[in-house]
Motif scaffolding. Structure first.
Motif, PDB file in Angstrom:
ATOM      1  N   ARG A   1       0.836  -1.204   0.000  1.00  0.00           N
ATOM      2  CA  ARG A   1       0.000   0.000   0.000  1.00  0.00           C
ATOM      3  C   ARG A   1       0.870   1.253   0.000  1.00  0.00           C
ATOM      4  O   ARG A   1       2.044   1.231   0.384  1.00  0.00           O
ATOM      5  N   ASP A   2       0.288   2.337  -0.493  1.00  0.00           N
ATOM      6  CA  ASP A   2       0.788   3.715  -0.337  1.00  0.00           C
ATOM      7  C   ASP A   2       1.972   4.118  -1.218  1.00  0.00           C
ATOM      8  O   ASP A   2       2.311   5.304  -1.252  1.00  0.00           O
ATOM      9  N   PHE A   3       2.622   3.198  -1.912  1.00  0.00           N
ATOM     10  CA  PHE A   3       3.718   3.610  -2.793  1.00  0.00           C
ATOM     11  C   PHE A   3       3.142   4.299  -4.029  1.00  0.00           C
ATOM     12  O   PHE A   3       2.399   3.680  -4.792  1.00  0.00           O
ATOM     13  N   PRO A   4       3.484   5.588  -4.262  1.00  0.00           N
ATOM     14  CA  PRO A   4       2.855   6.334  -5.358  1.00  0.00           C
ATOM     15  C   PRO A   4       3.504   6.131  -6.716  1.00  0.00           C
ATOM     16  O   PRO A   4       3.083   6.768  -7.693  1.00  0.00           O
TER      17      PRO A   4
ATOM     18  N   LEU B   1       1.352   8.309 -13.101  1.00  0.00           N
ATOM     19  CA  LEU B   1       0.850   7.597 -14.276  1.00  0.00           C
ATOM     20  C   LEU B   1       1.888   6.658 -14.896  1.00  0.00           C
ATOM     21  O   LEU B   1       2.183   6.711 -16.085  1.00  0.00           O
ATOM     22  N   THR B   2       2.391   5.767 -14.070  1.00  0.00           N
ATOM     23  CA  THR B   2       3.326   4.758 -14.574  1.00  0.00           C
ATOM     24  C   THR B   2       2.646   3.415 -14.827  1.00  0.00           C
ATOM     25  O   THR B   2       3.209   2.568 -15.524  1.00  0.00           O
ATOM     26  N   GLU B   3       1.459   3.201 -14.267  1.00  0.00           N
ATOM     27  CA  GLU B   3       0.823   1.890 -14.301  1.00  0.00           C
ATOM     28  C   GLU B   3      -0.280   1.837 -15.359  1.00  0.00           C
ATOM     29  O   GLU B   3      -0.981   2.824 -15.578  1.00  0.00           O
ATOM     30  N   PRO B   4      -0.462   0.697 -15.996  1.00  0.00           N
ATOM     31  CA  PRO B   4      -1.502   0.613 -17.041  1.00  0.00           C
ATOM     32  C   PRO B   4      -2.897   0.905 -16.509  1.00  0.00           C
ATOM     33  O   PRO B   4      -3.735   1.453 -17.229  1.00  0.00           O
ATOM     34  N   GLU B   5      -3.147   0.568 -15.239  1.00  0.00           N
ATOM     35  CA  GLU B   5      -4.470   0.813 -14.669  1.00  0.00           C
ATOM     36  C   GLU B   5      -4.728   2.302 -14.459  1.00  0.00           C
ATOM     37  O   GLU B   5      -5.801   2.822 -14.803  1.00  0.00           O
ATOM     38  N   SER B   6      -3.757   3.005 -13.889  1.00  0.00           N
ATOM     39  CA  SER B   6      -3.948   4.445 -13.652  1.00  0.00           C
ATOM     40  C   SER B   6      -3.957   5.207 -14.976  1.00  0.00           C
ATOM     41  O   SER B   6      -4.740   6.156 -15.155  1.00  0.00           O
ATOM     42  N   ILE B   7      -3.127   4.779 -15.925  1.00  0.00           N
ATOM     43  CA  ILE B   7      -3.123   5.404 -17.245  1.00  0.00           C
ATOM     44  C   ILE B   7      -4.456   5.161 -17.954  1.00  0.00           C
ATOM     45  O   ILE B   7      -5.027   6.065 -18.580  1.00  0.00           O
ATOM     46  N   GLY B   8      -4.980   3.951 -17.827  1.00  0.00           N
ATOM     47  CA  GLY B   8      -6.250   3.615 -18.466  1.00  0.00           C
ATOM     48  C   GLY B   8      -7.390   4.478 -17.970  1.00  0.00           C
ATOM     49  O   GLY B   8      -8.214   4.962 -18.768  1.00  0.00           O
TER      50      GLY B   8
END
Length: 395
Positions: A271-274, A279-286
């Motif tokens: 948890r908590d690692f930003p 926006l490095t992760e496919p989920e957050s980018i998606g």
């Protein structure tokens, strides 16, 4: 349910015989005209086929009476006045109850199963894949309605908050039922919501994390060794919020991200690692790309727990957002929280960038993952809050 008419007729006749609004049939069959030709297959929302084998020969009138079907519908479906014993028929059966899972651990497979069941039963539901996770799982967006006002709701940004997906999918089911059968949705005409609003739903933002929490390290596949290491060797993943590579997806957005970078963990973990940057992760980018493409007027992100509603970010929200959250607070009993020492979240970025109302709803109380015993209370509160957003004249 798909049917094939044996005689031509007006689409309005089909709607009347099935007790459906005509616009629902049009939405489920966008290729149709007002006149349906003989031998044309059409989708009938809200109905499923019930297989029946006749024990005795029956006339058309006797069949209609025995199975409570309009005689005209029997003629349209079969174009005969006599049914021999042993005949196997697929008779339309109206579905008026929810079909989604509700009292079980809600993993990705169950979510997909429910999405498929809803699409089959309500073919006017639109769905598409908006991105794939680190493990390659397709993430689905659902859309209901055709209005100019666009509202987005999502759930399970965090793996151990899967109960939010369970509750949200039940709401989607109730909404589709209300639209199909021309009923009210929690006291409000569903037909008006359908006309006025395009509702976007991503029911499970982080399915990799959800499956890890529910099924353990085997759900991580090629990342099993990594998640064991990040979890300090513990086989218990109930506290896991992050995606499968240990990045907290709700701390990935360019909304004071540097604040979280300074004070949160510097390495991946449960948890908590930003992340090393926004926006490095496919989920957050998606999710970022979805919002950018659809230009939503408001967003709601479902989390657990605390029975709180977060609604502000650097006072960039419009003035009417406070009026909405006061109404949510009054109706749900949840506490509206304006100032929050927490940044880089999805709703923070949305408010800050678009200066439109965004809300993070912390459903339920206790320790994540919340027990299923809370699901009824969570669902009831969620519906109250979502209806405030959907029926607002301000958004």
């Amino acid at each position: 349910m798909e049917i094939t008419l044996q005689e031509s007729c007006q689409l309005s006749t089909v709607a009347t015989l099935f007790h459906l609004p005509t616009y629902v049939l049009f939405a489920a069959n966008p290729f149709l005209s007002t006149h349906v030709k003989a031998q044309q297959a059409i989708q009938v929302p809200g109905y499923t086929a019930k297989s029946v084998i006749l024990d005795e020969e029956m006339t058309d009138a006797a069949l209609a009476s025995a199975y409570k079907l309009p005689l005209r519908l029997v003629h349209l479906l079969y174009n005969t006045s006599f049914f021999p014993a042993g005949a196997e028929l697929a008779l339309p059966q109206r579905v008026t109850h929810s079909v989604t899972s509700f009292r079980q651990h809600y993993d990705y497979a169950t979510c997909l199963q429910d999405i498929g069941a809803l699409y089959q039963l309500f073919p006017f539901l639109r769905m598409r894949t908006v991105y794939k996770t680190v493990l390659g799982k397709p993430v689905t967006e659902l859309q209901i309605g055709k209005g100019k006002k666009k509202i987005h709701v999502n759930a399970s940004f965090h793996g151990n908050e899967w109960i939010t997906s369970l509750a949200l999918m039940r709401f989607v089911n109730e909404y589709l039922l209300a639209v199909t059968h021309d009923k009210k949705l929690f006291g409000y005409p569903a037909s008006k919501l359908y006309r006025d609003i395009t509702l976007s739903i991503v029911p499970m933002v982080n399915p990799d994390g959800v499956d890890l929490v529910i099924h353990g390290s085997k759900a991580a596949y090629d990342y099993e060794e990594l998640v064991h290491f990040l979890n300090e060797g513990s086989p218990d993943f109930k506290g896991w919020k992050a995606n499968i590579t240990g990045v907290d997806l709700n701390k990935q957005y360019p909304a004071k991200w540097e604040y979280e970078q300074l004070r949160k963990p510097k390495l991946p973990g449960p948890r908590d690692f930003p992340g090393l940057s926004p926006l490095t992760e496919p989920e957050s980018i998606g999710m970022y790309d979805l919002v950018g493409t659809e230009d939503f007027h408001s967003v709601v992100a479902l989390h657990t727990q605390g029975e709180e509603i977060y609604w502000s970010f650097e006072e960039k929200e419009p003035p009417f957002a406070e009026e909405l959250v006061i109404q949510m607070e009054y109706l749900s009993g949840y506490k509206a929280v304006k100032e929050l020492d927490n940044y880089a979240g999805f709703k923070d970025w949305f408010i800050g960038f678009y200066q439109r109302p965004g809300f993070t709803i912390e459903l339920g109380k206790g320790q994540n993952p919340l027990p299923l015993e809370q699901v009824d209370t969570i669902y009831n509160k969620l519906c109250t809050i979502l209806m405030v957003v959907l029926t607002s004249d301000s958004i």
